[in-house]
Design a protein around this motif. Sequence first.
Motif, PDB file in Angstrom:
ATOM      1  N   ILE A 179       0.832  -1.203   0.000  1.00  0.00           N
ATOM      2  CA  ILE A 179       0.000   0.000   0.000  1.00  0.00           C
ATOM      3  C   ILE A 179       0.869   1.258   0.000  1.00  0.00           C
ATOM      4  O   ILE A 179       1.931   1.289   0.621  1.00  0.00           O
ATOM      5  CB  ILE A 179      -0.911  -0.004   1.252  1.00  0.00           C
ATOM      6  N   GLY A 180       0.415   2.282  -0.705  1.00  0.00           N
ATOM      7  CA  GLY A 180       1.049   3.590  -0.581  1.00  0.00           C
ATOM      8  C   GLY A 180       2.261   3.809  -1.450  1.00  0.00           C
ATOM      9  O   GLY A 180       2.952   4.813  -1.312  1.00  0.00           O
ATOM     10  N   LEU A 181       2.530   2.863  -2.342  1.00  0.00           N
ATOM     11  CA  LEU A 181       3.688   3.007  -3.220  1.00  0.00           C
ATOM     12  C   LEU A 181       3.219   3.429  -4.607  1.00  0.00           C
ATOM     13  O   LEU A 181       2.228   2.921  -5.107  1.00  0.00           O
ATOM     14  CB  LEU A 181       4.448   1.675  -3.329  1.00  0.00           C
ATOM     15  N   GLY A 182       3.950   4.358  -5.226  1.00  0.00           N
ATOM     16  CA  GLY A 182       3.597   4.799  -6.563  1.00  0.00           C
ATOM     17  C   GLY A 182       3.947   3.761  -7.608  1.00  0.00           C
ATOM     18  O   GLY A 182       4.673   2.802  -7.330  1.00  0.00           O
ATOM     19  N   ALA A 183       3.423   3.942  -8.809  1.00  0.00           N
ATOM     20  CA  ALA A 183       3.711   3.015  -9.893  1.00  0.00           C
ATOM     21  C   ALA A 183       5.219   2.981 -10.146  1.00  0.00           C
ATOM     22  O   ALA A 183       5.885   4.010 -10.127  1.00  0.00           O
ATOM     23  CB  ALA A 183       2.969   3.447 -11.152  1.00  0.00           C
ATOM     24  N   GLY A 184       5.733   1.788 -10.362  1.00  0.00           N
ATOM     25  CA  GLY A 184       7.159   1.647 -10.625  1.00  0.00           C
ATOM     26  C   GLY A 184       8.008   1.661  -9.374  1.00  0.00           C
ATOM     27  O   GLY A 184       9.225   1.607  -9.441  1.00  0.00           O
ATOM     28  N   CYS A 185       7.378   1.729  -8.237  1.00  0.00           N
ATOM     29  CA  CYS A 185       8.111   1.743  -6.965  1.00  0.00           C
ATOM     30  C   CYS A 185       7.927   0.424  -6.222  1.00  0.00           C
ATOM     31  O   CYS A 185       7.903   0.390  -4.990  1.00  0.00           O
ATOM     32  CB  CYS A 185       7.661   2.902  -6.085  1.00  0.00           C
ATOM     33  N   GLY A 186       7.752  -0.638  -6.986  1.00  0.00           N
ATOM     34  CA  GLY A 186       7.565  -1.932  -6.343  1.00  0.00           C
ATOM     35  C   GLY A 186       6.120  -2.182  -5.968  1.00  0.00           C
ATOM     36  O   GLY A 186       5.827  -3.071  -5.177  1.00  0.00           O
ATOM     37  N   ASP A 187       5.205  -1.377  -6.533  1.00  0.00           N
ATOM     38  CA  ASP A 187       3.793  -1.537  -6.183  1.00  0.00           C
ATOM     39  C   ASP A 187       3.222  -2.843  -6.733  1.00  0.00           C
ATOM     40  O   ASP A 187       2.146  -3.254  -6.344  1.00  0.00           O
ATOM     41  CB  ASP A 187       2.971  -0.349  -6.697  1.00  0.00           C
ATOM     42  N   GLU A 188       3.949  -3.479  -7.651  1.00  0.00           N
ATOM     43  CA  GLU A 188       3.440  -4.726  -8.240  1.00  0.00           C
ATOM     44  C   GLU A 188       3.901  -5.958  -7.458  1.00  0.00           C
ATOM     45  O   GLU A 188       3.427  -7.062  -7.695  1.00  0.00           O
ATOM     46  CB  GLU A 188       3.881  -4.830  -9.704  1.00  0.00           C
ATOM     47  N   LEU A 189       4.799  -5.770  -6.521  1.00  0.00           N
ATOM     48  CA  LEU A 189       5.355  -6.916  -5.787  1.00  0.00           C
ATOM     49  C   LEU A 189       4.374  -7.411  -4.725  1.00  0.00           C
ATOM     50  O   LEU A 189       3.765  -6.635  -4.005  1.00  0.00           O
ATOM     51  CB  LEU A 189       6.685  -6.521  -5.124  1.00  0.00           C
ATOM     52  N   MET A 190       4.280  -8.721  -4.631  1.00  0.00           N
ATOM     53  CA  MET A 190       3.372  -9.355  -3.660  1.00  0.00           C
ATOM     54  C   MET A 190       4.099  -9.501  -2.326  1.00  0.00           C
ATOM     55  O   MET A 190       4.622 -10.575  -2.002  1.00  0.00           O
ATOM     56  CB  MET A 190       2.954 -10.730  -4.189  1.00  0.00           C
ATOM     57  N   LEU A 191       4.141  -8.437  -1.575  1.00  0.00           N
ATOM     58  CA  LEU A 191       4.927  -8.454  -0.340  1.00  0.00           C
ATOM     59  C   LEU A 191       4.138  -7.972   0.875  1.00  0.00           C
ATOM     60  O   LEU A 191       4.694  -7.672   1.913  1.00  0.00           O
ATOM     61  CB  LEU A 191       6.195  -7.612  -0.518  1.00  0.00           C
ATOM     62  N   ARG A 192       2.816  -7.881   0.718  1.00  0.00           N
ATOM     63  CA  ARG A 192       1.968  -7.518   1.853  1.00  0.00           C
ATOM     64  C   ARG A 192       1.286  -8.777   2.379  1.00  0.00           C
ATOM     65  O   ARG A 192       0.755  -9.564   1.596  1.00  0.00           O
ATOM     66  CB  ARG A 192       0.916  -6.496   1.398  1.00  0.00           C
TER      67      ARG A 192
END
Length: 216
Positions: A179-192
Motif C-alpha cells: 500500500i502507498g507506493l507509486g507506480a514503478g516503486c515496487g507496487d506490483e510486488l506481492m509483499l503484503r
Amino acid sequence: MSRNTNTQLAGLTPLPRDFYLRPTPEVARALLGCVLVHRTDEGTLAGRIVETEAYLAEGDAGCHAARGRTERNDPMFGPPGTIYVYLIYGMHLCMNLVTAPAGIAEAVLLRAAEPLAGIEQMRRRRGRERREDLCSGPAKLVEAFGVSLEHNRGDVTRGPLFVAPALDPPDEVVVTTRIGLGAGCGDELMLRYLVADDPWVSRPPRADAPARREKR
DNA sequence: GACCAGATTGTCT
DNA sequence: GACAATCTGGTCA
C-alpha cells in the motif's frame, strides 16, 4: 479481556534474533499472529500482529534503501532485530523490524494489530474510543503503542519493546500488493501479508489487486 | 461505500 | 523544491 489472556501476556518473552535472520518475506509472514509488546511505566501494551509488509534490498524500488545508505535509512543496514522508526508525511511515524544480516537493508513494516492489552492507554494515546481505530494502520499502531524516534535503532529482541511468539497463529494468510507506493516503486510486488478475513487489518486487499491465500 | 484534499516536516535530488 | 511505506474529515453517490 480474560484472566487467562492476562496470564498468557505476563509470560511473553521476545523472539530470538534467529527469527529475523531468514528471507524477509518469510519473516513478514511468520510475524502474523505474533504479539507486539511494550512494557511502559503505565502498564503493558500488547497487540496481535495481523498485517505486515516486506521491503527488500534487491529489485524493490519501494525500499527506503533502494538508492543507497543515508542518515535516515541507516538502521536498516543494522543487524536483524533492529528497530527502524521513521517520520513519514511530516507527521506520522512508522515502525519496521530489520531482517537479513547486517549490511543488507531489508525490513518488515508493521501495519496493523489487534489490541490485546493496555486498551485504555492506547485510547488515550490515540484520542479515539473504537478499538478498531487504535492499531489499524502503521502510523496508528505506532501512536497507540507509544513508539517514538527514541526507539529507532533499538533492539526488538530485548525489551521493553519486543515481539513475542504467536499465541494464536493464523490458519490462513493473504498475500497481496503493498500500500502507498507509486507506480514503478515496487507496487506490483506481492509483499503484503494479512491474516485472512481478519477485522483488524488497515484495509482489506483491493478487489482489483492480485492476491493469493495460503494455508499455514 | 468511494474518492478527495489538507495537514506538516524531514529527507533527498 | 518535490515528495513521502499516512490519517482524518469532508463531500458525493
